[in-house]
Design a protein around this motif. Structure first.
Motif, short mmCIF file in Angstrom:
data_model
loop_
_atom_site.label_atom_id
_atom_site.label_comp_id
_atom_site.label_asym_id
_atom_site.label_seq_id
_atom_site.Cartn_x
_atom_site.Cartn_y
_atom_site.Cartn_z
N ASN A 184 0.82 -1.20 0.00
CA ASN A 184 0.00 0.00 0.00
C ASN A 184 0.86 1.26 0.00
O ASN A 184 0.58 2.22 -0.72
CB ASN A 184 -0.94 -0.02 1.20
CG ASN A 184 -1.81 1.21 1.28
OD1 ASN A 184 -1.67 2.03 2.19
ND2 ASN A 184 -2.71 1.38 0.33
N THR A 185 1.93 1.25 0.78
CA THR A 185 2.85 2.40 0.81
C THR A 185 3.44 2.64 -0.58
O THR A 185 3.67 3.79 -0.99
CB THR A 185 3.98 2.15 1.82
OG1 THR A 185 3.41 2.03 3.13
CG2 THR A 185 4.98 3.29 1.81
N ASP A 186 3.66 1.55 -1.31
CA ASP A 186 4.22 1.66 -2.66
C ASP A 186 3.18 2.09 -3.70
O ASP A 186 3.51 2.21 -4.89
CB ASP A 186 4.84 0.32 -3.09
CG ASP A 186 6.07 -0.03 -2.26
OD1 ASP A 186 6.63 0.87 -1.62
OD2 ASP A 186 6.46 -1.21 -2.27
N GLY A 187 1.92 2.28 -3.27
CA GLY A 187 0.91 2.82 -4.17
C GLY A 187 -0.22 1.89 -4.53
O GLY A 187 -1.17 2.29 -5.23
N LEU A 188 -0.17 0.63 -4.08
CA LEU A 188 -1.23 -0.32 -4.42
C LEU A 188 -2.45 -0.06 -3.54
O LEU A 188 -2.33 0.09 -2.33
CB LEU A 188 -0.72 -1.74 -4.21
CG LEU A 188 -1.66 -2.89 -4.60
CD1 LEU A 188 -1.91 -2.89 -6.11
CD2 LEU A 188 -1.06 -4.23 -4.17
N THR A 189 -3.63 -0.03 -4.15
CA THR A 189 -4.88 0.06 -3.40
C THR A 189 -5.18 -1.32 -2.82
O THR A 189 -5.15 -2.32 -3.54
CB THR A 189 -6.03 0.51 -4.30
OG1 THR A 189 -5.68 1.76 -4.92
CG2 THR A 189 -7.32 0.68 -3.52
N VAL A 190 -5.47 -1.39 -1.52
CA VAL A 190 -5.68 -2.67 -0.84
C VAL A 190 -7.06 -2.66 -0.18
O VAL A 190 -7.41 -1.73 0.54
CB VAL A 190 -4.59 -2.91 0.24
CG1 VAL A 190 -4.85 -4.22 0.99
CG2 VAL A 190 -3.20 -2.93 -0.40
N VAL A 191 -7.83 -3.73 -0.44
CA VAL A 191 -9.16 -3.90 0.16
C VAL A 191 -9.18 -5.28 0.81
O VAL A 191 -8.98 -6.29 0.14
CB VAL A 191 -10.28 -3.79 -0.89
CG1 VAL A 191 -11.64 -3.99 -0.23
CG2 VAL A 191 -10.21 -2.44 -1.60
N VAL A 192 -9.41 -5.32 2.13
CA VAL A 192 -9.32 -6.55 2.90
C VAL A 192 -10.65 -6.84 3.59
O VAL A 192 -11.16 -5.99 4.32
CB VAL A 192 -8.20 -6.47 3.96
CG1 VAL A 192 -8.15 -7.75 4.79
CG2 VAL A 192 -6.85 -6.19 3.32
N VAL A 193 -11.19 -8.03 3.36
CA VAL A 193 -12.33 -8.52 4.15
C VAL A 193 -11.77 -9.35 5.30
O VAL A 193 -10.94 -10.24 5.09
CB VAL A 193 -13.27 -9.38 3.28
CG1 VAL A 193 -14.25 -10.14 4.16
CG2 VAL A 193 -14.03 -8.52 2.30
N THR A 194 -12.22 -9.06 6.52
CA THR A 194 -11.67 -9.77 7.67
C THR A 194 -12.63 -9.79 8.84
O THR A 194 -13.44 -8.87 9.01
CB THR A 194 -10.33 -9.14 8.11
OG1 THR A 194 -9.80 -9.87 9.22
CG2 THR A 194 -10.52 -7.69 8.52
N HIS A 195 -12.53 -10.85 9.65
CA HIS A 195 -13.23 -10.91 10.93
C HIS A 195 -12.32 -10.43 12.06
O HIS A 195 -12.78 -10.21 13.19
CB HIS A 195 -13.66 -12.34 11.25
CG HIS A 195 -14.87 -12.80 10.49
ND1 HIS A 195 -14.79 -13.52 9.32
CD2 HIS A 195 -16.20 -12.60 10.72
CE1 HIS A 195 -16.01 -13.78 8.87
NE2 HIS A 195 -16.89 -13.23 9.70
N ASP A 196 -11.03 -10.30 11.78
CA ASP A 196 -10.02 -10.04 12.81
C ASP A 196 -9.86 -8.54 13.03
O ASP A 196 -9.45 -7.81 12.12
CB ASP A 196 -8.68 -10.65 12.37
CG ASP A 196 -7.62 -10.61 13.46
OD1 ASP A 196 -7.71 -9.75 14.35
OD2 ASP A 196 -6.69 -11.43 13.39
N PRO A 197 -10.17 -8.03 14.23
CA PRO A 197 -10.05 -6.60 14.48
C PRO A 197 -8.61 -6.08 14.36
O PRO A 197 -8.39 -4.92 14.02
CB PRO A 197 -10.59 -6.43 15.90
CG PRO A 197 -10.51 -7.78 16.52
CD PRO A 197 -10.70 -8.76 15.42
N VAL A 198 -7.64 -6.95 14.63
CA VAL A 198 -6.23 -6.54 14.49
C VAL A 198 -5.91 -6.28 13.02
O VAL A 198 -5.24 -5.31 12.67
CB VAL A 198 -5.29 -7.63 15.06
CG1 VAL A 198 -3.84 -7.29 14.77
CG2 VAL A 198 -5.51 -7.77 16.56
#
Length: 217
Positions: A184-198
């Motif tokens: 993400n820092t390098d410019g990639l858009t990241v979308v994450v589905v997760t149950h984990d609050p961390v």
């Protein structure tokens, strides 16, 4: 997205996703949370052009995807998006390097270039020493890093991750999260589905889905 809904007909209508207006900008890091059956997977499938909205407009880089043909949708999906899943989806009997190369088979590159790009992607994931290993010889964390390498080797603009740490212990979860942060820092858009609050807390934006309703936290 503008007014996007998804309704399934299972004898009676099931509103998996209710009217949703949402904009994700290039370079965003977004997490999507919510209870099982809330509509998270439906939202992710529509985002990734794996499913089509029942109503509404969904544009990717200015291109309307709801009314375009299947061929164009497939082209956009292949050129713009990369996918990482909880269960890795690696082929046993193929080396880590070959598994990453598979992500480039339908692109424009010849075999030598595919091998170079796959090698560079695995090196970036810290797996230069595991390139010739069968996935069955790899730890869960290593397998997920191979899966991430495969997803990013074609240089997508958006990376969709569905429970990317769901099968990992805390140590390997941290390794994968560090990699996602760096991408993400390098410019990639990241979308994450997760149950984990961390895992969700790593993102700059948090979307919560409840009974098909999407809200920004």
């Amino acid at each position: 997205m503008q007014g996007v809904t998804r309704t399934y007909d299972d004898g009676q209508p099931v509103h998996a996703l209710r009217a949703t207006d949402l904009h994700i900008a290039a370079g965003d890091y977004v997490s999507i949370t919510g209870p099982s059956g809330s509509g998270k997977s439906t939202l992710l499938n529509i985002f990734g052009l794996l499913d089509v909205p029942s109503t509404g407009s969904y544009k990717v880089a200015g291109a309307e995807t709801v009314t375009c043909g299947q061929a164009l949708r497939g082209a956009i999906r292949g050129q713009v998006f990369g996918f990482v899943f909880q269960s890795f989806h690696l082929l046993a009997g193929r080396t880590a390097l070959e598994n990453v190369e598979i992500g480039l088979l339908y692109g424009p590159h010849r075999r030598r270039k595919r091998r170079q790009l796959a090698t560079e992607a695995l090196e970036r994931m810290g797996l230069a020493h595991r390139m010739l290993a069968d996935p069955r010889q790899l730890s869960g964390g290593e397998r997920q890093r191979v899966a991430i390498a495969r997803a990013v080797t074609a240089q997508p603009r958006v990376l969709f991750c569905d429970e990317p740490t769901g099968n990992l212990d805390s140590e390997n979860t941290e390794v994968v999260l560090n990699l996602l942060r760096q991408l993400n820092t390098d410019g990639l858009t990241v979308v994450v589905v997760t149950h984990d609050p961390v895992v969700a807390a790593q993102a700059g934006r948090l979307l919560q889905v409840t009974d098909g309703v999407v809200r920004e936290a």
